[in-house]
Scaffold this active site. Structure first.
Site, PDB file in Angstrom:
ATOM      1  N   ARG A 188       0.841  -1.126   0.100  1.00 30.35           N
ATOM      2  CA  ARG A 188      -0.087  -0.137   0.015  1.00 30.35           C
ATOM      3  C   ARG A 188       0.960   1.328   0.022  1.00 30.35           C
ATOM      4  O   ARG A 188       0.521   2.327   0.538  1.00 30.35           O
ATOM      5  CB  ARG A 188      -1.071   0.155   1.273  1.00 30.35           C
ATOM      6  CG  ARG A 188      -2.127  -1.327   1.150  1.00 30.35           C
ATOM      7  CD  ARG A 188      -2.893  -1.262  -0.072  1.00 30.35           C
ATOM      8  NE  ARG A 188      -3.577  -2.574   0.102  1.00 30.35           N
ATOM      9  CZ  ARG A 188      -3.075  -3.578  -0.843  1.00 30.35           C
ATOM     10  NH1 ARG A 188      -2.171  -3.673  -1.522  1.00 30.35           N
ATOM     11  NH2 ARG A 188      -3.767  -4.650  -0.735  1.00 30.35           N
ATOM     12  N   SER A 203     -11.348  -0.806   3.739  1.00 26.31           N
ATOM     13  CA  SER A 203     -10.913  -0.815   4.884  1.00 26.31           C
ATOM     14  C   SER A 203     -10.187   0.503   5.399  1.00 26.31           C
ATOM     15  O   SER A 203      -9.609   1.485   4.650  1.00 26.31           O
ATOM     16  CB  SER A 203      -9.702  -1.835   4.598  1.00 26.31           C
ATOM     17  OG  SER A 203     -10.291  -3.061   4.189  1.00 26.31           O
ATOM     18  N   GLU A 259      -5.180   3.303   6.303  1.00 25.21           N
ATOM     19  CA  GLU A 259      -5.009   3.385   5.102  1.00 25.21           C
ATOM     20  C   GLU A 259      -5.520   4.676   4.383  1.00 25.21           C
ATOM     21  O   GLU A 259      -5.199   5.264   3.632  1.00 25.21           O
ATOM     22  CB  GLU A 259      -5.651   2.063   4.492  1.00 25.21           C
ATOM     23  CG  GLU A 259      -5.378   1.914   2.962  1.00 25.21           C
ATOM     24  CD  GLU A 259      -5.904   0.561   2.413  1.00 25.21           C
ATOM     25  OE1 GLU A 259      -6.010  -0.347   3.199  1.00 25.21           O
ATOM     26  OE2 GLU A 259      -6.548   0.677   1.304  1.00 25.21           O
TER      27      GLU A 259
HETATM   28  C1  LIG Z   1     -15.925  -0.532  -0.893  1.00 27.65           C
HETATM   29  C2  LIG Z   1     -14.476  -0.207  -1.238  1.00 27.65           C
HETATM   30  C3  LIG Z   1     -13.603  -1.450  -1.237  1.00 27.65           C
HETATM   31  C4  LIG Z   1     -12.350  -1.021  -1.593  1.00 27.65           C
HETATM   32  N1  LIG Z   1     -11.372  -2.370  -1.526  1.00 27.65           N
HETATM   33  C5  LIG Z   1     -10.350  -1.830  -1.577  1.00 27.65           C
HETATM   34  C6  LIG Z   1      -9.299  -3.301  -1.785  1.00 27.65           C
HETATM   35  O1  LIG Z   1      -9.541  -4.133  -1.766  1.00 27.65           O
HETATM   36  N2  LIG Z   1      -8.142  -2.894  -1.912  1.00 27.65           N
HETATM   37  C7  LIG Z   1      -7.560  -1.477  -2.005  1.00 27.65           C
HETATM   38  O2  LIG Z   1      -6.081  -1.424  -2.131  1.00 27.65           O
HETATM   39  N3  LIG Z   1      -8.348  -0.657  -1.805  1.00 27.65           N
HETATM   40  C8  LIG Z   1      -9.582  -0.635  -1.709  1.00 27.65           C
HETATM   41  N4  LIG Z   1     -10.316   0.311  -1.426  1.00 27.65           N
HETATM   42  C9  LIG Z   1      -9.973   1.810  -1.279  1.00 27.65           C
HETATM   43  C10 LIG Z   1      -9.495   2.384  -2.599  1.00 27.65           C
HETATM   44  O3  LIG Z   1     -10.719   2.144  -3.585  1.00 27.65           O
HETATM   45  C11 LIG Z   1      -8.376   2.330  -3.437  1.00 27.65           C
HETATM   46  O4  LIG Z   1      -7.468   2.836  -2.769  1.00 27.65           O
HETATM   47  C12 LIG Z   1      -8.597   2.916  -4.755  1.00 27.65           C
HETATM   48  O5  LIG Z   1      -7.418   2.622  -5.577  1.00 27.65           O
HETATM   49  C13 LIG Z   1      -8.465   4.630  -4.718  1.00 27.65           C
HETATM   50  O6  LIG Z   1      -8.647   4.954  -5.983  1.00 27.65           O
HETATM   51  P1  LIG Z   1      -9.271   6.406  -5.932  1.00 27.65           P
HETATM   52  O7  LIG Z   1      -9.403   6.711  -7.455  1.00 27.65           O
HETATM   53  O8  LIG Z   1     -10.584   6.446  -5.216  1.00 27.65           O
HETATM   54  O9  LIG Z   1      -8.332   7.468  -5.386  1.00 27.65           O
HETATM   55  P2  LIG Z   1      -8.827   8.482  -4.294  1.00 27.65           P
HETATM   56  O10 LIG Z   1      -9.361   8.060  -2.891  1.00 27.65           O
HETATM   57  O11 LIG Z   1      -9.462   9.711  -5.044  1.00 27.65           O
HETATM   58  O12 LIG Z   1      -7.221   9.087  -3.889  1.00 27.65           O
HETATM   59  C14 LIG Z   1      -6.422   8.308  -2.910  1.00 27.65           C
HETATM   60  C15 LIG Z   1      -4.928   8.638  -3.301  1.00 27.65           C
HETATM   61  O13 LIG Z   1      -4.518   8.708  -4.610  1.00 27.65           O
HETATM   62  C16 LIG Z   1      -4.075   9.995  -4.966  1.00 27.65           C
HETATM   63  N5  LIG Z   1      -4.666  10.096  -6.343  1.00 27.65           N
HETATM   64  C17 LIG Z   1      -5.714   9.518  -6.884  1.00 27.65           C
HETATM   65  N6  LIG Z   1      -5.769   9.767  -8.402  1.00 27.65           N
HETATM   66  C18 LIG Z   1      -4.614  10.225  -8.662  1.00 27.65           C
HETATM   67  C19 LIG Z   1      -3.724  10.485  -9.859  1.00 27.65           C
HETATM   68  N7  LIG Z   1      -4.413  10.451 -11.154  1.00 27.65           N
HETATM   69  N8  LIG Z   1      -2.536  10.994  -9.709  1.00 27.65           N
HETATM   70  C20 LIG Z   1      -2.101  11.163  -8.550  1.00 27.65           C
HETATM   71  N9  LIG Z   1      -2.546  10.980  -7.538  1.00 27.65           N
HETATM   72  C21 LIG Z   1      -3.787  10.523  -7.435  1.00 27.65           C
HETATM   73  C22 LIG Z   1      -4.828  10.963  -4.179  1.00 27.65           C
HETATM   74  O14 LIG Z   1      -4.477  12.245  -3.915  1.00 27.65           O
HETATM   75  C23 LIG Z   1      -4.750  10.110  -2.726  1.00 27.65           C
HETATM   76  O15 LIG Z   1      -3.739  10.322  -2.211  1.00 27.65           O
HETATM   77  C24 LIG Z   1     -11.664   0.099  -1.275  1.00 27.65           C
HETATM   78  C25 LIG Z   1     -12.800   1.260  -1.273  1.00 27.65           C
HETATM   79  C26 LIG Z   1     -13.920   0.772  -1.107  1.00 27.65           C
HETATM   80  C27 LIG Z   1     -14.832   2.207  -0.993  1.00 27.65           C
END
Ligand SMILES: Cc1cc2nc3c(=O)[nH]c(=O)nc-3n(C[C@H](O)[C@H](O)[C@H](O)COP(=O)(O)OP(=O)(O)OC[C@H]3O[C@@H](n4cnc5c(N)ncnc54)[C@H](O)[C@@H]3O)c2cc1C
Length: 323
Positions: free
Chosen positions: A178, A228, A303
């Site tokens: 992570r 999580s 996380e």
């Molecule tokens: C129901 C549910 C289940 C989930 N299951 C998992 C799982 O199994 N495993 C897991 O690892 N995560 C899980 N997550 C967490 C999350 O979905 C992941 O971490 C996902 O990859 C985040 O993507 P996001 O686009 O929503 O990023 P955001 O939440 O919008 O951002 C997360 C981070 O990434 C940065 N960021 C986002 N996009 C960019 C970009 N293009 N360039 C630079 N920085 C960027 C943001 O600044 C921030 O620091 C889950 C979440 C939910 C709601």
């Protein structure tokens, strides 16, 4: 927003930067449905527009927060005094050729994994239930079943904080559990090249469906959450189990603060029962950490990232501990 900042933001919004909105409610842009307004919300269409925004905020010292689907973020009820830049559907192209997948930073992870399956490419099965963007996934080195997307990364194309496009190799991204070297770098992920070995479509599909079934059974689906909340560590996992079990063993399942609750279904999830504030979530996080530290002897770190109103992101437990 003060007058000086407002003038600067109006100047930025008048340039070719993509779709803009003033005072945009951030609760509409994250899966917890929490957060006040962003002074200026921008959704760019291309690299050039991203570079324009990055140069402008750097020269004018304006706070900038980059988001994807906001599925790993806790925004403050005060919102963000500056710019929130969303890399979303407008930069979500996915191309597949032989074993190579090239995806835009805004591509939706479940769609990427489905396309990989249809092309008979394996290795992304563990990502099928992750509701974020490819940019967010790479930034967090997200994944499941103790895997991370970094294992399949060949290159990551970013726009750095000087507005310059760079291509980083897998080793330069320094992926670990992570974690990636991109965190805190100010770089914006615009494109990702993945290498995926050929596999049997039926088996890939079976594995994905099994993962989705498992999630449906274990995780809360209807109440807003951010997945999580706490990270697992090897030491904790081998001695007392994963965070969900540890929190449950500490008797905290169902604990409620305001309109936020430790999920009755899975204790590593905090759900918004409707109208929860960022403070409700932070108080719950603080309470869980204190109880687990005292009764089980392990430190639970988050996380999920908390977004300060000045645009700085910190793991949410750091803010929770300040309350
Ligand atoms: C129901 C549910 C289940 C989930 N299951 C998992 C799982 O199994 N495993 C897991 O690892 N995560 C899980 N997550 C967490 C999350 O979905 C992941 O971490 C996902 O990859 C985040 O993507 P996001 O686009 O929503 O990023 P955001 O939440 O919008 O951002 C997360 C981070 O990434 C940065 N960021 C986002 N996009 C960019 C970009 N293009 N360039 C630079 N920085 C960027 C943001 O600044 C921030 O620091 C889950 C979440 C939910 C709601």
């Amino acid at each position: 927003m003060n007058n000086q900042l407002q003038k600067k933001l109006e100047k930025l919004a008048s340039q070719d930067v993509g779709q803009v909105a003033f005072s945009e409610p951030l609760s509409q842009h994250n899966s917890w449905k929490i957060g006040g307004a962003a002074d200026l919300f921008i959704e760019p269409d291309n690299f050039k527009q991203i570079a324009t925004v990055l140069r402008f905020v750097s020269v004018n010292q304006i706070p900038l927060v980059v988001i994807g689907q906001g599925t790993n973020l806790l925004f403050d009820d005060a919102g963000v005094r500056g710019v929130v830049l969303k890399i979303g559907e407008k930069m979500a192209d996915i191309q597949i050729s032989a074993n190579t997948i090239v995806a835009g930073g805004g591509a939706w992870v479940p769609q990427l994994t489905r396309m990989a399956m249809q092309a008979g490419l394996s290795g992304l099965e563990h990502c099928i239930g992750i509701p974020g963007t490819v940019g967010g996934l790479v930034m967090m080195n997200g994944g499941s079943q103790r895997k991370g997307i970094g294992e399949n990364v060949v290159t990551v194309t970013v726009v750095n904080n000087a507005g310059i496009t760079q291509q980083l190799s897998q080793s330069e991204c320094d992926f670990s559990y992570r974690h990636s070297a991109l965190q805190g770098s100010g770089c914006i992920v615009t494109r990702v090249e993945l290498n995926c070995p050929a596999g049997d479509v039926k088996k890939i599909r079976r594995d994905m469906l099994a993962d989705l079934r498992n999630r449906r059974h274990k995780f809360p689906r209807k109440q807003p959450n951010c997945g999580s909340v706490f990270l697992s560590t090897t030491a904790m996992h081998t001695t007392v189990g994963p965070p969900g079990k540890v929190i449950e063993d500490a008797g905290l399942k169902g604990l409620r603060v305001g309109n936020a609750e430790i999920s009755q279904q899975h204790a590593n999830f905090i759900v918004n029962l409707g109208g929860a504030s960022s403070k409700d979530i932070l108080i719950l996080i603080k309470h869980v950490r204190q109880k687990v530290r005292k009764h089980i002897g392990f430190e639970l770190d988050c996380e999920v990232r908390y977004v300060q109103p000045d645009g700085i992101l910190v793991p949410a437990h750091i803010q929770a501990d300040k309350l």
